[in-house]
Design an enzyme around this catalytic site. Structure first.
Site, short mmCIF file in Angstrom:
data_model
loop_
_atom_site.label_atom_id
_atom_site.label_comp_id
_atom_site.label_asym_id
_atom_site.label_seq_id
_atom_site.Cartn_x
_atom_site.Cartn_y
_atom_site.Cartn_z
N THR A 32 0.84 -1.20 0.00
CA THR A 32 0.00 0.00 0.00
C THR A 32 0.87 1.25 0.00
O THR A 32 1.99 1.24 0.53
CB THR A 32 -0.90 -0.01 1.26
N ASP A 33 0.32 2.35 -0.51
CA ASP A 33 1.04 3.63 -0.46
C ASP A 33 1.19 4.12 0.98
O ASP A 33 2.02 5.00 1.25
CB ASP A 33 0.33 4.69 -1.32
N GLU A 34 0.39 3.55 1.90
CA GLU A 34 0.42 4.05 3.28
C GLU A 34 1.75 3.77 3.98
O GLU A 34 2.06 4.38 5.00
CB GLU A 34 -0.76 3.47 4.07
N TYR A 36 -1.52 -0.41 11.09
CA TYR A 36 -1.75 -1.07 9.79
C TYR A 36 -0.57 -0.84 8.86
O TYR A 36 0.05 -1.79 8.36
CB TYR A 36 -3.04 -0.56 9.14
N LYS A 38 2.33 -3.41 7.33
CA LYS A 38 2.54 -3.61 5.89
C LYS A 38 3.98 -3.25 5.52
O LYS A 38 4.61 -3.93 4.70
CB LYS A 38 1.56 -2.75 5.07
P1 NAD Z 1 -9.84 -7.02 2.66
O1 NAD Z 1 -9.74 -6.74 4.12
O2 NAD Z 1 -11.10 -6.72 1.92
O3 NAD Z 1 -9.53 -8.57 2.39
C1 NAD Z 1 -8.51 -9.27 3.05
C2 NAD Z 1 -8.70 -10.75 2.77
O4 NAD Z 1 -7.64 -11.46 3.43
C3 NAD Z 1 -10.02 -11.31 3.35
O5 NAD Z 1 -10.63 -12.18 2.42
C4 NAD Z 1 -9.59 -12.07 4.59
O6 NAD Z 1 -10.43 -13.16 4.93
C5 NAD Z 1 -8.18 -12.53 4.18
N1 NAD Z 1 -7.31 -12.77 5.34
C6 NAD Z 1 -7.10 -11.94 6.40
N2 NAD Z 1 -6.25 -12.51 7.28
C7 NAD Z 1 -5.90 -13.72 6.74
C8 NAD Z 1 -5.04 -14.76 7.16
N3 NAD Z 1 -4.36 -14.69 8.33
N4 NAD Z 1 -4.89 -15.85 6.36
C9 NAD Z 1 -5.57 -15.93 5.18
N5 NAD Z 1 -6.42 -14.99 4.76
C10 NAD Z 1 -6.58 -13.89 5.52
O7 NAD Z 1 -8.60 -6.26 2.02
P2 NAD Z 1 -8.48 -5.55 0.60
O8 NAD Z 1 -8.99 -4.17 0.72
O9 NAD Z 1 -9.01 -6.45 -0.44
O10 NAD Z 1 -6.90 -5.46 0.48
C11 NAD Z 1 -6.15 -6.53 -0.10
C12 NAD Z 1 -4.67 -6.18 -0.05
O11 NAD Z 1 -4.45 -4.96 -0.75
C13 NAD Z 1 -4.14 -5.96 1.37
O12 NAD Z 1 -2.86 -6.54 1.44
C14 NAD Z 1 -4.06 -4.45 1.51
O13 NAD Z 1 -3.04 -4.07 2.38
C15 NAD Z 1 -3.76 -4.03 0.09
N6 NAD Z 1 -4.23 -2.69 -0.31
C16 NAD Z 1 -5.53 -2.33 -0.08
C17 NAD Z 1 -5.96 -1.06 -0.50
C18 NAD Z 1 -7.39 -0.62 -0.30
O14 NAD Z 1 -7.71 0.53 -0.59
N7 NAD Z 1 -8.30 -1.48 0.14
C19 NAD Z 1 -5.07 -0.19 -1.13
C20 NAD Z 1 -3.75 -0.60 -1.36
C21 NAD Z 1 -3.36 -1.87 -0.94
P1 TYD Z 2 -10.39 4.41 4.86
O1 TYD Z 2 -11.37 3.94 3.84
O2 TYD Z 2 -10.44 3.79 6.21
O3 TYD Z 2 -8.96 4.23 4.18
P2 TYD Z 2 -7.48 4.69 4.71
O4 TYD Z 2 -7.58 5.18 6.10
O5 TYD Z 2 -6.71 3.42 4.62
O6 TYD Z 2 -7.04 5.75 3.75
O7 TYD Z 2 -10.54 5.97 5.03
C1 TYD Z 2 -10.35 6.87 3.95
C2 TYD Z 2 -10.42 8.28 4.50
O8 TYD Z 2 -11.75 8.53 4.98
C3 TYD Z 2 -9.52 8.51 5.69
O9 TYD Z 2 -9.01 9.85 5.61
C4 TYD Z 2 -10.42 8.38 6.89
C5 TYD Z 2 -11.74 8.90 6.37
N1 TYD Z 2 -12.95 8.29 6.96
C6 TYD Z 2 -13.99 9.12 7.44
O10 TYD Z 2 -13.89 10.36 7.41
N2 TYD Z 2 -15.10 8.52 7.93
C7 TYD Z 2 -15.25 7.17 7.98
O11 TYD Z 2 -16.31 6.68 8.46
C8 TYD Z 2 -14.20 6.34 7.49
C9 TYD Z 2 -14.31 4.83 7.53
C10 TYD Z 2 -13.06 6.94 6.97
#
Ligand code: NAD
Ligand code: TYD
Length: 337
Positions: free
Chosen positions: A122-124, A148, A152
Site C-alpha cells: 500500500t502507499d500508506e 496497519y 505492511k
Molecule cells: P480485505 O480486508 O477486503 O480482504 C482481506 C482478505 O484477506 C479477506 O478475504 C480475509 O479473509 C483474508 N485474510 C485476512 N487474514 C488472513 C489470514 N491470516 N490468512 C488468510 N487470509 C486472511 O482487504 P483488501 O482491501 O481487499 O486489500 C487486499 C490487499 O491490498 C491488502 O494486502 C491491503 O493491504 C492491500 N491494499 C488495499 C488497498 C485498499 O484501498 N483497500 C489499497 C492498497 C493496498
Molecule cells: P479508509 O477507507 O479507512 O482508508 P485509509 O484510512 O486506509 O485511507 O478511510 C479513507 C479516509 O476517509 C480517511 O481519511 C479516513 C476517512 N474516513 C472518514 O472520514 N469517515 C469514515 O467513516 C471512514 C471509515 C473513513
C-alpha cells in the site's frame, strides 16, 4: 501458470480472481483465505473453475501442503488485515497476519520453489504528505504512521530481504485507496454510500480535508496483472489513480448522486494519527509496463454508487452479519467446536 491467490475472498483479491478466471478460464487458480470478517465467498459466487482452500497464511504446515499439492508456480499475496481504524483498536492481529503471515508464506514459497511472489502492499507505508509535497515515488523513504501501515511496511521489508538474501523472485506493488464493488462497508466510500442510502448520518473524521488518491479496484487489478506478467524481480511498482480528493468532496458527491441532503454530513472526532494526504507518482509502472489508470473517478464513483444500490442482497447480508453463516456452517463446526 499455477497461481495461488491469498486473500482472494476479500475486496481486491476477489476482483482479481473474477477478472483472471474470466480471461483465463483454463488456468489453475487456488484461493487461500481464512475468511475473517473481511472475507466473503459471496463475492466469488459467480466465478467458476477456481479451487478454494480455507486456511490461515500463518499456518505453516497448511501453506506448505497447499503449495506442494497444487505445484504452485506463482503467488499473488493479497491476504492482510487491512483497516486502519481496526489497527488502532487492535494492532496485534495486524502484526500477526501482515508480518508473521507474510513471513510464513515467503519461507514456504522459497523452500517450495515458487518462481514468482507478488506482494500487494500500500502507499500508506510511505507515511503522509503535506499539501505541497511531491507525491510518493518508489524512492520515498518508508515512514508508516499507523499500526496497519507499519505492519505492511514490515512485510515489505521481509519481501525485499528475501530477494536480496536468497535471490527469491519477489515483486511489490504499492497502490493508493481503492473503491468499487464488493468493498466491505467499514471503508470510507461504501460506508458513506450505505449510510446515505439508509438516511443515516455520514461520519466525517476531523475537518474532512484529509486527501486520498482514489483508484477503481479494476484498474488496480489490471496493474497487478501487468506486474505479475512483466514486472522485474526485486522491484517496487507504485500504482495510483491520479485522483486526489478531500474526503468531504467524495462524501458530497455521493450525497448528490443519491439525491440526499448535505444535512446528513456529521463531523466526528478525528482518527488518532490520521494521515493527512496520500498521493502517488506512478510514472514507473506507466513507463516500464505500459499501465495507466483507465477509469475516471467521477464515472467509477457513479458506477460504484449504482452497484451498492442494486446489490442490496449482498449489502444486507454483509450489514446483518448473515454472510458469516456460511463459514459457521461449513467450517467453525467441523470439529464439533
Ligand atoms: P480485505 O480486508 O477486503 O480482504 C482481506 C482478505 O484477506 C479477506 O478475504 C480475509 O479473509 C483474508 N485474510 C485476512 N487474514 C488472513 C489470514 N491470516 N490468512 C488468510 N487470509 C486472511 O482487504 P483488501 O482491501 O481487499 O486489500 C487486499 C490487499 O491490498 C491488502 O494486502 C491491503 O493491504 C492491500 N491494499 C488495499 C488497498 C485498499 O484501498 N483497500 C489499497 C492498497 C493496498
Ligand atoms: P479508509 O477507507 O479507512 O482508508 P485509509 O484510512 O486506509 O485511507 O478511510 C479513507 C479516509 O476517509 C480517511 O481519511 C479516513 C476517512 N474516513 C472518514 O472520514 N469517515 C469514515 O467513516 C471512514 C471509515 C473513513
Amino acid at each position: 501458470m499455477k497461481l495461488l491467490v491469498t486473500g482472494g475472498a476479500g475486496f481486491i483479491g476477489s476482483m482479481f480472481v473474477r477478472r483472471r478466471m474470466a480471461a483465463r478460464p483454463d488456468e489453475k487458480l487456488i484461493v487461500l483465505d481464512a475468511l475473517t470478517y473481511a472475507g466473503n465467498l459471496a463475492s466469488l459466487a459467480q466465478v467458476k473453475g477456481f479451487e478454494f482452500v480455507h486456511g490461515d497464511i500463518c499456518d505453516q504446515p497448511l501453506v506448505e501442503r497447499t503449495l506442494a499439492e497444487h505445484q504452485i508456480d506463482a503467488i499473488v499475496h493479497f491476504a492482510a488485515e487491512s483497516h486502519v481504524d481496526r489497527s488502532i483498536l487492535g494492532p496485534m492481529a495486524f502484526a500477526r497476519t501482515n508480518l508473521m503471515g507474510t513471513a510464513t508464506l515467503l519461507e514456504c514459497a522459497r523452500r517450495g520453489g515458487v518462481k514468482r511472489f507478488l506482494h500487494i502492499s500500500t502507499d500508506e507505508v510511505y507515511g503522509d504528505l503535506g499539501p505541497n509535497d511531491a507525491p510518493f515515488s518508489e524512492q520515498t523513504p518508508i515512514a508508516p504512521r499507523s499500526p496497519y501501515s507499519a505492519s505492511k511496511a514490515g512485510s515489505d521489508h521481509l519481501v525485499r530481504a528475501y530477494f536480496e538474501t536468497y535471490g527469491f523472485p519477489t515483486l511489490i506493488t504499492r497502490c493508493s485507496n481503492n473503491y468499487g464493488p464488493y468493498q466491505f462497508p467499514e471503508k470510507f466510500i461504501p460506508h458513506m454510500i450505505l449510510n446515505a442510502l439508509s438516511d443515516t448520518p455520514l461520519p466525517i473524521y476531523g475537518d474532512g480535508q484529509n486527501i486520498r488518491d482514489w483508484i477503481h479496484v479494476e484498474d488496480h487489478c489490471a496493474a497487478v496483472e501487468r506486474v505479475l506478467e512483466a514486472g522485474r524481480p526485486g522491484e517496487v511498482y507504485n500504482i495510483g489513480g491520479r485522483a486526489e480528493r478531500p474526503n468531504l468532496e467524495i462524501a458530497r458527491a455521493i450525497l448528490e448522486a443519491l439525491g440526499k441532503p448535505e444535512s446528513l454530513l456529521k463531523f466526528v472526532t478525528d482518527r488518532l494519527g490520521h494521515d493527512r494526504r496520500y498521493a502517488i507518482d506512478d510514472r514507473k509502472i506507466e513507463r516500464e509496463l505500459g499501465w495507466s489508470c483507465a477509469r475516471r473517478l467521477d464515472e467509477g464513483l457513479a458506477a460504484t454508487v449504482k452497484w451498492y444500490q442494486t446489490n442490496d442482497e449482498w449489502c444486507r447480508q454483509v450489514r446483518s452479519g448473515e454472510y458469516r453463516k456460511w463459514v459457521t456452517l461449513n467450517y467453525d463446526n467441523r470439529d464439533g467446536t
